[in-house]
Scaffold this active site. Structure first.
Site, PDB file in Angstrom:
ATOM      1  CG  HIS A  71       0.466   6.351  -0.615  1.00 43.84           C
ATOM      2  ND1 HIS A  71      -0.680   6.778  -1.250  1.00 43.84           N
ATOM      3  CD2 HIS A  71       0.060   5.804   0.572  1.00 43.84           C
ATOM      4  CE1 HIS A  71      -1.723   6.517  -0.486  1.00 43.84           C
ATOM      5  NE2 HIS A  71      -1.301   5.922   0.623  1.00 43.84           N
ATOM      6  CG  HIS A 125      -1.757   1.186   1.419  1.00 38.68           C
ATOM      7  ND1 HIS A 125      -3.100   1.214   1.119  1.00 38.68           N
ATOM      8  CD2 HIS A 125      -1.458   2.423   1.902  1.00 38.68           C
ATOM      9  CE1 HIS A 125      -3.585   2.416   1.392  1.00 38.68           C
ATOM     10  NE2 HIS A 125      -2.610   3.175   1.875  1.00 38.68           N
ATOM     11  CD  GLU A 126       1.634   3.568   3.791  1.00 36.29           C
ATOM     12  OE1 GLU A 126       1.817   4.635   3.159  1.00 36.29           O
ATOM     13  OE2 GLU A 126       0.666   3.401   4.544  1.00 36.29           O
TER      14      GLU A 126
END
Length: 280
Positions: A198, A194-195
């Site tokens: 980003h 997920h990170e």
């Protein structure tokens, strides 16, 4: 909520980032108006290229990775992470991103026993001491404690090598979320997935709620708010096409629920990489 005390061009603090006990907590700051404009421009560029037939397959992105473990002792309970755990985390990253022509190559691992750093104290000083590589190099920092967050990262933007913004770049991860960690429902390694999304420029799938342009990726259905667990059939924007993308890595679902990025997200990651990281 852990706010970074900087004015990075692409970021502003976000109330959405605050963690809630028992559910995913992402501390990545909300994209600024400037960063949203960048994504809007990339979306228009991608549409134009697709219509003209110029949006062709792109070469695989190979990302050099450095792992930095910040612990208060050599105990797992104090944030210490073994080589086997880190290799398992790398395997999860590669499995998730391989369908999107992105591969991660581990270049080095270091471990630091420092009680302040293990709790994400003195972020800039720590990163100036440990960060390696260029702006195209992914630095992952694993912490004993990130407050109410499981992780946070920084969006790609224009930075000057050696500046504070350059050093801040990277992703901070709660060590208990890696494969085999102790964080229930979030210990298969997808906090990193997920990170890192980003880091490649992706927003949350619930960015912007049910109105407007959302995350500026056309094939992620509108979503009013973050999911929790794995609520199959959730439709938080009933007047918009499609049910909530609860299996998308950029939602807040359980690790067992996550399965994919969309083709549009793949294109966006490659667009951000080409424009902001590839030549660095």
């Amino acid at each position: 909520m852990h706010f970074r005390s900087l004015t990075l061009a692409g970021l502003i603090p976000s109330a959405l980032a605050a963690g809630i006990p028992g559910r995913f907590g992402c501390g990545t700051d909300e994209p600024s108006r400037q960063h949203l404009q960048i994504s809007q421009a990339l979306a228009a560029q991608e549409i134009s290229e697709a219509r003209s037939g110029n949006l062709t397959a792109r070469a695989t992105i190979n990302v050099d990775v450095y792992f930095h473990v910040l612990a208060s002792s050599t105990s797992v309970a104090d944030g210490y992470v073994t080589d086997t755990q880190l290799q398992n985390q790398l395997n999860v990253m590669n499995a998730a991103y391989a369908p999107h022509d992105i591969a991660f190559v581990l270049k080095g691992t270091d471990r630091t026993i420092n009680a302040q750093w293990a709790r994400d104290g003195a972020e800039l000083a720590m990163k100036k001491a440990l960060r390696k590589g260029t702006y195209r190099t992914l630095n992952l920092y694993f912490f004993k404690d990130l407050g109410s967050n499981f992780g946070y990262c920084y969006f790609p933007t224009t930075v000057t090598s050696g500046s504070n913004d350059f050093y801040y770049d990277g992703c901070s991860i709660l060590s208990s979320t890696i494969p085999g960690g102790s964080t229930t429902n979030y210990n298969l390694g997808h906090t990193v997935t997920h990170e890192v999304g980003h880091w490649f420029g992706l927003y949350h799938t619930f960015q912007g709620g049910c109105t407007g342009s959302g995350d500026y990726v056309s094939d992620t259905p509108a979503q009013s708010s973050a999911s929790s667990g794995c609520p199959v059939g959730r439709d938080s924007c009933p007047n918009q096409a499609g049910v909530d993308p609860i299996r998308n890595y950029m939602d807040y679902s359980y690790d067992t629920c996550y399965t994919n990025f969309t083709p549009g997200q793949k294109t966006r990651m490659h667009s951000f990489w080409t424009q902001y990281r590839a030549g660095k």
